[in-house]
Design a protein around this motif. Sequence first.
Motif, PDB file in Angstrom:
ATOM      1  N   SER A 143       1.402   5.921  -2.493  1.00  0.00           N
ATOM      2  CA  SER A 143       1.871   7.196  -1.978  1.00  0.00           C
ATOM      3  C   SER A 143       3.396   7.210  -2.000  1.00  0.00           C
ATOM      4  CB  SER A 143       1.380   7.411  -0.549  1.00  0.00           C
ATOM      5  OG  SER A 143       1.971   6.462   0.313  1.00  0.00           O
ATOM      6  N   ARG A 144       3.959   8.371  -1.728  1.00  0.00           N
ATOM      7  CA  ARG A 144       5.410   8.470  -1.679  1.00  0.00           C
ATOM      8  C   ARG A 144       5.980   7.673  -0.506  1.00  0.00           C
ATOM      9  NH1 ARG A 144       7.540  12.033  -5.166  1.00  0.00           N
ATOM     10  NH2 ARG A 144       6.068  13.394  -6.259  1.00  0.00           N
ATOM     11  N   MET A 200       8.633   4.581  -0.655  1.00  0.00           N
ATOM     12  CA  MET A 200       9.825   4.531   0.190  1.00  0.00           C
ATOM     13  C   MET A 200       9.921   3.184   0.907  1.00  0.00           C
ATOM     14  SD  MET A 200      10.822   7.016   3.392  1.00  0.00           S
ATOM     15  CE  MET A 200      10.838   8.471   2.332  1.00  0.00           C
ATOM     16  N   LYS A 201       8.789   2.713   1.420  1.00  0.00           N
ATOM     17  CA  LYS A 201       8.791   1.419   2.119  1.00  0.00           C
ATOM     18  C   LYS A 201       9.149   0.283   1.160  1.00  0.00           C
ATOM     19  CE  LYS A 201       4.630   2.072   3.779  1.00  0.00           C
ATOM     20  NZ  LYS A 201       3.344   1.882   4.491  1.00  0.00           N
ATOM     21  N   PRO A 233      11.872  -4.175   0.738  1.00  0.00           N
ATOM     22  CA  PRO A 233      11.096  -4.950  -0.245  1.00  0.00           C
ATOM     23  C   PRO A 233      10.680  -6.329   0.244  1.00  0.00           C
ATOM     24  CG  PRO A 233      13.420  -4.812  -0.878  1.00  0.00           C
ATOM     25  CD  PRO A 233      13.228  -3.854   0.252  1.00  0.00           C
ATOM     26  N   ARG A 234      11.553  -7.025   0.978  1.00  0.00           N
ATOM     27  CA  ARG A 234      11.209  -8.376   1.421  1.00  0.00           C
ATOM     28  C   ARG A 234      10.074  -8.336   2.440  1.00  0.00           C
ATOM     29  NH1 ARG A 234      16.373 -11.472   3.324  1.00  0.00           N
ATOM     30  NH2 ARG A 234      14.964 -13.252   3.145  1.00  0.00           N
ATOM     31  N   ALA A 257       3.251   2.185  10.050  1.00  0.00           N
ATOM     32  CA  ALA A 257       3.813   1.159   9.162  1.00  0.00           C
ATOM     33  C   ALA A 257       5.283   1.420   8.889  1.00  0.00           C
ATOM     34  CB  ALA A 257       3.026   1.105   7.857  1.00  0.00           C
ATOM     35  N   LEU A 258       5.614   2.706   8.695  1.00  0.00           N
ATOM     36  CA  LEU A 258       7.009   3.044   8.428  1.00  0.00           C
ATOM     37  C   LEU A 258       7.878   2.753   9.642  1.00  0.00           C
ATOM     38  CD1 LEU A 258       9.050   4.139   6.467  1.00  0.00           C
ATOM     39  CD2 LEU A 258       8.536   6.451   7.255  1.00  0.00           C
ATOM     40  N   LEU A 259       7.368   3.088  10.859  1.00  0.00           N
ATOM     41  CA  LEU A 259       8.112   2.786  12.074  1.00  0.00           C
ATOM     42  C   LEU A 259       8.310   1.283  12.242  1.00  0.00           C
ATOM     43  CD1 LEU A 259       6.556   5.299  14.617  1.00  0.00           C
ATOM     44  CD2 LEU A 259       8.883   5.337  13.700  1.00  0.00           C
ATOM     45  N   THR A 260       7.265   0.519  11.922  1.00  0.00           N
ATOM     46  CA  THR A 260       7.369  -0.941  11.993  1.00  0.00           C
ATOM     47  C   THR A 260       8.445  -1.450  11.049  1.00  0.00           C
ATOM     48  OG1 THR A 260       5.020  -1.092  12.527  1.00  0.00           O
ATOM     49  CG2 THR A 260       6.104  -3.108  11.769  1.00  0.00           C
ATOM     50  N   CYS A 261       8.450  -0.868   9.826  1.00  0.00           N
ATOM     51  CA  CYS A 261       9.478  -1.250   8.844  1.00  0.00           C
ATOM     52  C   CYS A 261      10.865  -0.966   9.389  1.00  0.00           C
ATOM     53  CB  CYS A 261       9.269  -0.467   7.547  1.00  0.00           C
ATOM     54  SG  CYS A 261       7.884  -1.030   6.557  1.00  0.00           S
ATOM     55  N   CYS A 262      11.013   0.201  10.036  1.00  0.00           N
ATOM     56  CA  CYS A 262      12.325   0.582  10.561  1.00  0.00           C
ATOM     57  C   CYS A 262      12.792  -0.406  11.626  1.00  0.00           C
ATOM     58  CB  CYS A 262      12.278   1.995  11.126  1.00  0.00           C
ATOM     59  SG  CYS A 262      12.062   3.269   9.868  1.00  0.00           S
TER      60      CYS A 262
END
Length: 556
Positions: free
Chosen positions: A251-252, A256-257, A262-263, A539-544
Amino acid sequence: MLPGVCWRTINPSMVQRVAIIGAGISGLTSIKACLEEGLVPTCFESSHDIGGLWRFKEEPEPGRANIYQSVVINSSKEMMAFSDFPPPAHFPNNMHHSEVMLYLRLYAQTFRLLQHIRLQTAVVSVRQTPDFATTGQWEVETEKRDGQRQTHIFDAVMVCTGHYTTPHLPLKDFPGIESFEGKYFHSWEYRSFEGLQGKRVVVIGIGNSGGDIAVDVSKVAEKVFFSTRSGAWVMTRLGLGGLPRDLLMNSRIDAMKRRLFPRWINWMTEKKLNQTFDHTVYGLKPKHSFLSQRVVVNDDLPIRIITGHVQMKPNVKSFSGSAVLFDDGSIVDKVDVVVFATGYSCSFSFLPATLQSKCGRHRLYRRVIPLDHAPHTLAVVGLIDGRAAITGLSEMQARWSTRVFKGLISLPSEETMTEELEKEMDVRQNFTYENKNPLHVDVIPYRDSLAKQVGALPNLWWLLLTDPRLAFHIFLGPCTSYQYRLTGPGKWDGARQAILTLWERVFQPFQTRKAAPERKSRCSPQGLGIIMVIFSGAALLTCCFYKIGHVSSCCS
């Protein structure tokens, strides 16, 4: 025509007749792209049928791509679909090659592409006309099956022959192969396991073909030894809940993630893959990270390893008689057959020598237009690779190319294009995968960049205001090719519905048996979609939080 006037300023309106070489996926979508732009395509196909790679041949045909009997497409049907032609809902999500061929036939028939194809007509040579500098025209010499040759004049040429036609067989890297007492051949020649019953077989090369062949042969062979120099990350077609994995990770928001973290994505993905089966224990763990090279998609390889039918081995050091010596010092005796799954070389033998090196892997602007010659009326479509089916990539390249031919998309100067290409190559040197396969692209950003020039890139901000339901599907759901038919040239009125009904087509082929009554807590397809949205946001919030906190030690 006025002498000295730039071709791009006055000549595009004269581009009418386009030669298309090859009637596989790239050739078919190129025919359609020409018709959409009002051009007159003529497609030359050397064989007796369309389909290219996906047309199974009982016997290998020199100069053509070949597949084996057991091939099932790695991409799911929705991710490999043409942008305005969803596959029939009852088709399986991961289609056998025969079903892919049926889909291509339906596509060609629906859009009346067959009348533009000349079968059993090979292209012998493509040459610039004497007045090429002012006309941009090409002389295309063809040869029919009966040997009759003919020369045609075209305003533009689209090369759609792909890069699986010339087997790469590096025998010089395997000392003693001339003394090998058994049989050896390239994976290009493999059709099925017939004739390999009870044999001791070594398969060299751990790409998707090597993995498929090792599994296939292991069903009947005494033992299969699977040799790999570098190892690989192996993943199955099944994702969460048994749904197609590529629908759940392309997905988009996923793109983005991967771009921002990437790491972290590498670490999380490798951790999940090792939870399914430990790549170190199974002898598969590579030195490279998950995102730095292409993964192997194979549902059965771990099962064949755990049951002992396939035994992993390091790189082959040498051959001696019927024995194979590996880099770790181990020896396998009484080997009957060796299969070299060692990839392919890029070759366009019909092009002039001056273009041979420029139409290769490093000299294509936007991976399509050969540099260093103008006017730019030659395009190479489908010479590309990514973690996605070729269909959407080739289609966007074809749509972009035809608008370049017509002058609706202006190319930069030769100097600017060269500079852009050199910068791109410099960036690619930082990645192991790019060094090994310069055809690789990051699929979503690449398609978006072409779509933006075509005028077909969806405007997410506008959709959030006018059609938020569709906007969320585009951003959080699978990035299918239908998204590039919502607006602009080639707009398709059915694109919105195709996006919103995607999961219905995914679930339909599973519904061949009435299962036990569902508990109230069980998710419907619509409920699953909501869960995916929540999961992606979390998941995106976790990445942030990960990025902000600089939590990097776990990824080192």
